[in-house]
Write a protein that holds these residues in place. Structure first.
Motif, PDB file in Angstrom:
ATOM      1  N   ARG A   1       0.717  -1.252   0.219  1.00  0.00           N
ATOM      2  CA  ARG A   1      -0.474   0.232   0.306  1.00  0.00           C
ATOM      3  C   ARG A   1       0.683   1.495   0.040  1.00  0.00           C
ATOM      4  O   ARG A   1       0.742   2.017  -0.937  1.00  0.00           O
ATOM      5  N   THR A   2       1.778   1.612   0.866  1.00  0.00           N
ATOM      6  CA  THR A   2       2.752   2.776   1.147  1.00  0.00           C
ATOM      7  C   THR A   2       4.059   2.346   0.432  1.00  0.00           C
ATOM      8  O   THR A   2       4.923   2.846   0.830  1.00  0.00           O
ATOM      9  N   GLY A   3       4.531   1.123   0.611  1.00  0.00           N
ATOM     10  CA  GLY A   3       5.722   0.522   0.511  1.00  0.00           C
ATOM     11  C   GLY A   3       5.439  -1.084   0.029  1.00  0.00           C
ATOM     12  O   GLY A   3       4.410  -2.187   0.055  1.00  0.00           O
ATOM     13  N   PHE A   4       7.231  -1.420  -0.004  1.00  0.00           N
ATOM     14  CA  PHE A   4       7.100  -3.160   0.234  1.00  0.00           C
ATOM     15  C   PHE A   4       8.034  -3.594   0.988  1.00  0.00           C
ATOM     16  O   PHE A   4       8.646  -3.307   1.770  1.00  0.00           O
ATOM     17  N   LEU A   5       7.938  -5.262   1.599  1.00  0.00           N
ATOM     18  CA  LEU A   5       7.894  -4.847   3.143  1.00  0.00           C
ATOM     19  C   LEU A   5       8.262  -7.098   3.421  1.00  0.00           C
ATOM     20  O   LEU A   5       7.734  -7.491   2.184  1.00  0.00           O
ATOM     21  N   PHE A   6       9.484  -7.378   3.668  1.00  0.00           N
ATOM     22  CA  PHE A   6       9.804  -8.770   3.951  1.00  0.00           C
ATOM     23  C   PHE A   6      10.334  -9.334   5.008  1.00  0.00           C
ATOM     24  O   PHE A   6      10.985  -8.155   5.597  1.00  0.00           O
ATOM     25  N   GLN A   7       9.942 -10.393   5.431  1.00  0.00           N
ATOM     26  CA  GLN A   7      10.183 -10.203   6.676  1.00  0.00           C
ATOM     27  C   GLN A   7      11.837 -10.746   6.587  1.00  0.00           C
ATOM     28  O   GLN A   7      12.415 -10.787   8.413  1.00  0.00           O
ATOM     29  N   GLU A   8      12.227 -12.048   6.163  1.00  0.00           N
ATOM     30  CA  GLU A   8      13.795 -12.381   6.184  1.00  0.00           C
ATOM     31  C   GLU A   8      14.313 -11.900   5.328  1.00  0.00           C
ATOM     32  O   GLU A   8      14.008 -12.009   4.349  1.00  0.00           O
ATOM     33  N   ASP A   9      15.431 -12.484   5.489  1.00  0.00           N
ATOM     34  CA  ASP A   9      16.729 -11.973   4.551  1.00  0.00           C
ATOM     35  C   ASP A   9      16.922 -12.631   3.594  1.00  0.00           C
ATOM     36  O   ASP A   9      16.902 -11.627   2.467  1.00  0.00           O
TER      37      ASP A   9
END
Length: 403
Positions: free
Chosen positions: A327-335
């Motif tokens: 929505r306002t960006g992109f996220l990742f959880q693990e390297d």
């Protein structure tokens, strides 16, 4: 109001603390207040331009953050300046030498002292005897001792506030995010020539997909992950180039890693660059990357969003309210997820426009004007409180200084 800001880092250094202070100083001055910066010496500072506004004190490099400087002298001079400038309030931005100096002077002259807790020190312990000398529990004890008897402690995010509460810091903790001067990062036709020059200098082609990292190149920023994700990403997107803007203790190691992985044609290290050029780098890029979980607020994320640059970041409580995935960006959880996340994003460039628009709307509350307004109200509240409760003491001190 006459405000004294005490800090161990300031322009021309480029970091979140220095940026926060510069924005605060600029916008308070626009509102008619006198703001003075008390900071450590810096051989790159323009002393002529700073004259009368910035006061620098002899310093040495800090052990835990070599780029930072710790003042080693100047208490008497600072004391005279506090008197001569008739300071109303002291605002400290470091828990070290300049911060200690600020607190001592606030106590001496019965002035309200406000402190901003900028740094999550538990993420920096590896600099001191590889993390074996100072246990994380000691950070809480020292933080609690420093914040004692301040009128208020400012936490840039809820993550920092919760950490301070875990340290059992008593008293008023206010969550006030640092604001951004949006006009600085607005796309400007004048930047076209600068962007062209940067690309030419870095040997970047118009067909390249540019991933950008901006910040201190250090272990706690987890920048190694950005480089390690490239071999997999390049298999599907061979035109990708990673531009790393900044300097720091891990730069040499990351350059060696780049060479080891055969990525010298795909990674560019710019080193430290002038603050005035930073907006052009944001405008030049296609995506902003960060794998850090040591941020207190993530000012570079906000700068990127203000520039219309989509942000890809590792999930962390410090940015929970800032970056909403897809929505306002992109996220990742693990390297290990970064390469796949980037590939999926680059395969769907049509979503960038929506992300950019929503991101800009989302950060409107983080304007420099709003930040300055909140700080101005807190300063007025603190000064009024101290004037009413310490009036007789301050009047006596002023009479003694004049006699």
């Amino acid at each position: 109001m006459r405000i004294a800001l005490f800090t161990d880092t300031y322009h021309p250094q480029i970091n979140g603390v220095a940026t926060s202070i510069m924005v605060l100083e600029k916008y308070l001055h626009q509102r008619g207040h006198d703001v003075y910066v008390f900071t450590s010496s810096d051989s790159h500072a323009d002393l002529t331009e700073e004259n009368g506004k910035v006061f620098r004190f002899p310093s040495l490099g800090a052990l835990f953050v070599p780029e930072r400087r710790l003042a080693v002298a100047g208490l008497s001079r600072a004391s005279h300046l506090i008197e001569d400038l008739e300071i109303d309030l002291i605002h400290t931005h470091t828990e070290f030498s300049m911060g200690v100096m600020g607190k001592m002077l606030a106590k001496k002259y019965h002035l309200p002292c406000i402190h901003t807790y900028h740094t999550m020190y538990k993420d920096y312990l590896h600099y001191i005897a590889k993390g074996k000398l100072i246990p994380p529990s000691l950070v809480g004890i020292l933080s609690r001792l420093y914040c004692k008897k301040t009128y208020a402690v400012i936490a840039p995010t809820e993550k920092v506030k919760k950490q301070l509460e875990q340290y059992n810091i008593r008293g008023s903790i206010r969550t006030i995010p640092t604001g951004i001067d949006f006009a600085t990062f607005k796309r400007d036709f004048k930047q076209i020539e600068t962007i062209y020059q940067i690309k030419e200098k870095l040997q970047l082609q118009s067909t390249d997909t540019i991933l950008l990292s901006v910040g201190r190149i250090a272990q706690e920023k987890n920048m190694r992950v950005l480089i390690e994700s490239l071999p997999t990403l390049l298999l599907e997107h061979p035109s990708v180039k990673l531009v790393m803007v900044g300097d720091g203790p891990e730069k040499k190691e990351l350059m060696q890693l780049t060479k080891k992985l055969g990525l010298t044609e795909s990674v560019r290290f710019t080193g430290a660059i002038p603050w005035s050029d930073i907006p052009a780098y944001y405008q030049m890029a296609d995506l902003f990357l960060s794998a850090s979980t040591s941020e207190t607020q993530g000012l570079t994320y906000i700068e990127a969003m203000a520039s219309g640059l989509p942000v890809v970041a590792k999930q962390d409580p410090s940015i929970a309210e800032l970056l909403i995935d897809k929505r306002t960006g992109f996220l990742f959880q693990e390297d290990l997820e970064l390469a796949e996340t980037l590939s999926n994003i680059l395969n769907r460039p049509e979503q960038f426009r929506s992300i950019k628009q929503q991101a800009k709307r989302h950060i409107e509350r983080l304007s420099a004007d709003h930040f300055a307004n909140q700080m101005e109200q807190l300063y007025e509240e603190a000064i009024y409180s101290y004037v009413t409760s310490h009036h007789s003491i301050r009047t006596l001190n002023k009479k003694e200084r004049l006699s």
